[in-house]
Design a protein around this motif. Sequence first.
Motif, short mmCIF file in Angstrom:
data_model
loop_
_atom_site.label_atom_id
_atom_site.label_comp_id
_atom_site.label_asym_id
_atom_site.label_seq_id
_atom_site.Cartn_x
_atom_site.Cartn_y
_atom_site.Cartn_z
N THR A 1 19.62 -22.52 8.31
CA THR A 1 18.89 -21.70 7.34
C THR A 1 19.65 -21.68 6.02
N PRO A 2 18.93 -21.67 4.90
CA PRO A 2 19.61 -21.75 3.60
C PRO A 2 20.38 -20.47 3.27
N ILE A 3 21.44 -20.64 2.48
CA ILE A 3 22.20 -19.48 2.00
C ILE A 3 21.47 -18.88 0.80
N HIS A 4 21.04 -19.76 -0.11
CA HIS A 4 20.40 -19.30 -1.35
C HIS A 4 18.89 -19.52 -1.27
N THR A 5 18.15 -18.67 -1.98
CA THR A 5 16.70 -18.77 -2.00
C THR A 5 16.20 -19.56 -3.20
N CYS A 6 16.89 -19.50 -4.32
CA CYS A 6 16.36 -20.08 -5.56
C CYS A 6 17.23 -21.20 -6.13
N VAL A 7 18.28 -21.58 -5.42
CA VAL A 7 19.12 -22.70 -5.87
C VAL A 7 19.53 -23.52 -4.65
N PRO A 8 19.85 -24.81 -4.84
CA PRO A 8 20.34 -25.60 -3.70
C PRO A 8 21.69 -25.05 -3.23
N ASP A 9 21.90 -25.07 -1.90
CA ASP A 9 23.15 -24.51 -1.36
C ASP A 9 24.38 -25.28 -1.85
N ASP A 10 24.24 -26.63 -1.97
CA ASP A 10 25.43 -27.42 -2.33
C ASP A 10 25.67 -27.49 -3.84
N THR A 11 24.63 -27.25 -4.64
CA THR A 11 24.81 -27.25 -6.10
C THR A 11 24.09 -26.03 -6.70
N PRO A 12 24.62 -24.83 -6.47
CA PRO A 12 23.90 -23.63 -6.94
C PRO A 12 23.94 -23.41 -8.45
N GLY A 13 24.77 -24.18 -9.14
CA GLY A 13 24.84 -24.00 -10.60
C GLY A 13 25.82 -22.91 -10.98
N PRO A 14 25.83 -22.53 -12.26
CA PRO A 14 26.82 -21.54 -12.72
C PRO A 14 26.61 -20.16 -12.10
N GLN A 15 27.74 -19.51 -11.83
CA GLN A 15 27.68 -18.15 -11.27
C GLN A 15 28.61 -17.24 -12.06
N PRO A 16 28.20 -16.00 -12.31
CA PRO A 16 29.12 -15.06 -12.98
C PRO A 16 30.22 -14.65 -12.00
N LYS A 17 31.36 -14.33 -12.55
CA LYS A 17 32.48 -13.88 -11.71
C LYS A 17 32.45 -12.36 -11.65
N THR A 18 32.49 -11.82 -10.45
CA THR A 18 32.38 -10.37 -10.28
C THR A 18 33.44 -9.63 -11.08
N GLY A 19 33.02 -8.68 -11.88
CA GLY A 19 33.95 -7.85 -12.65
C GLY A 19 34.47 -8.53 -13.91
N SER A 20 33.98 -9.74 -14.20
CA SER A 20 34.47 -10.45 -15.37
C SER A 20 33.37 -10.57 -16.42
N THR A 21 33.78 -10.61 -17.68
CA THR A 21 32.80 -10.81 -18.75
C THR A 21 32.80 -12.27 -19.19
N ALA A 22 33.52 -13.13 -18.46
CA ALA A 22 33.58 -14.55 -18.82
C ALA A 22 32.21 -15.19 -18.59
N LYS A 23 31.92 -16.20 -19.37
CA LYS A 23 30.64 -16.92 -19.25
C LYS A 23 30.53 -17.52 -17.85
N PRO A 24 29.37 -17.38 -17.19
CA PRO A 24 29.21 -17.94 -15.84
C PRO A 24 29.52 -19.43 -15.83
#
Lengths: 215, 199
Positions: free
Chosen positions: A141-164
Amino acid sequence: MRAWLRSNRTALLLLPVAVITAVLASSSRIDDYWWSKGLHDRADVTSGVAHFKDEYDDGYLTYPIAADISLTSVEPVTTIQSSLGTPEPVTVPEGGMLWRVRLAFEADPDVVLWGCRLAIVDSEGTRYDAEPRQFQTLGATPIHTCVPDDTPGPQPKTGSTAKPQLAPGEGPRPPAYDTVAYVVTPEGVKPESVRVWWLPPKYAELKVDDATSRG
Amino acid sequence: MKWPVPRRAQLGTGALVVAALSLGQVLVEHLPSSDRAGRPFENEVAIGKTVSLRTGDLKVTDVDGARSVQPQRGARLMSPGLIVVVRFDFTPKVPETSITYGELRDADGRTTSLGLFGARSAISCPTPPVGITSHCTALVEADPRTLAGARLTLGPSAIDPRFDDVAVADLGISTRDLTAWKSRTTPLDVASSTVAGMP
């Protein structure tokens, strides 16, 4: 009476303005407790493609959420293929059934799209959310619903204001890809549409028609 | 010194202002306080009957008790009083809903709040998909002298039951039940709460 109306003409004319202003001034609760808590702002759909456009903004970090989403199929399933390709049975709650929803996405690979939610909506407007814990299987079963599991793309870092950014070792997400999600509903439910959303109130709604329904 | 004599229009305006202030005062005195206005909507239900709440349908299926209970997954609980075991079914109408609020109202008018995890008096109800039933359990420790006529309130929000539907179940506990529960010599087994049909 006429003299009173004439002498108070200005005040009487301003009274509706004052009432409207008072109502508007106290309407912030509508936004706080209703508008931003539910799915109320549907994305435009043309030719079966929802043009989703929203923005994440927590006051410190801002990034766009944008994708063209279309529904490929909605079908009931009793097995899910394992990573080795063998069909594995699924256990669903008593009186329930499992639906597989396939979506197609087109989006800028630099846009953050992880963390979406998905639901099936029936003809009575009842919403059935996709929750992996609602059924059991040894299938893949997939981990993500809207992105591919192996290439989910940029993600924000929890608690950080850095660009995803992309996680170390991950490749960029392709500009077009398909995803799969599973939804448990009671038996007999006829899916009328599929909803996808990230942050309420914005959502995409894709109608289930003869081309997409395999139920 | 000559006092100014108000005109009839000025007297009328003054009277209207006084009337508006008086009306406001009357409203303030008669409208319920925020605590009372925000109280939950209580729906009475008897054992074996189903009550329809905003968030789902709830049915209390069984009430039992003992001095000692053995949860299926967890340590044995013992009490100098009694531990009441209430089993109920919940079928949600809206996503991501369960029953997490519980409060026992005993015959003396005292209330005992039920916690979620780890508390001696606790409620356990997994969140099922919409339209699917969860078999749930509430355990509550109480003084046996106050249990005949006790009622259990069950609702969807453990942290804030205000403004929402709650079920108030008359547990139907009789003095005969209490005598039987107190005389039990072995712990009462309590099955874990589950979504129907799931392991």
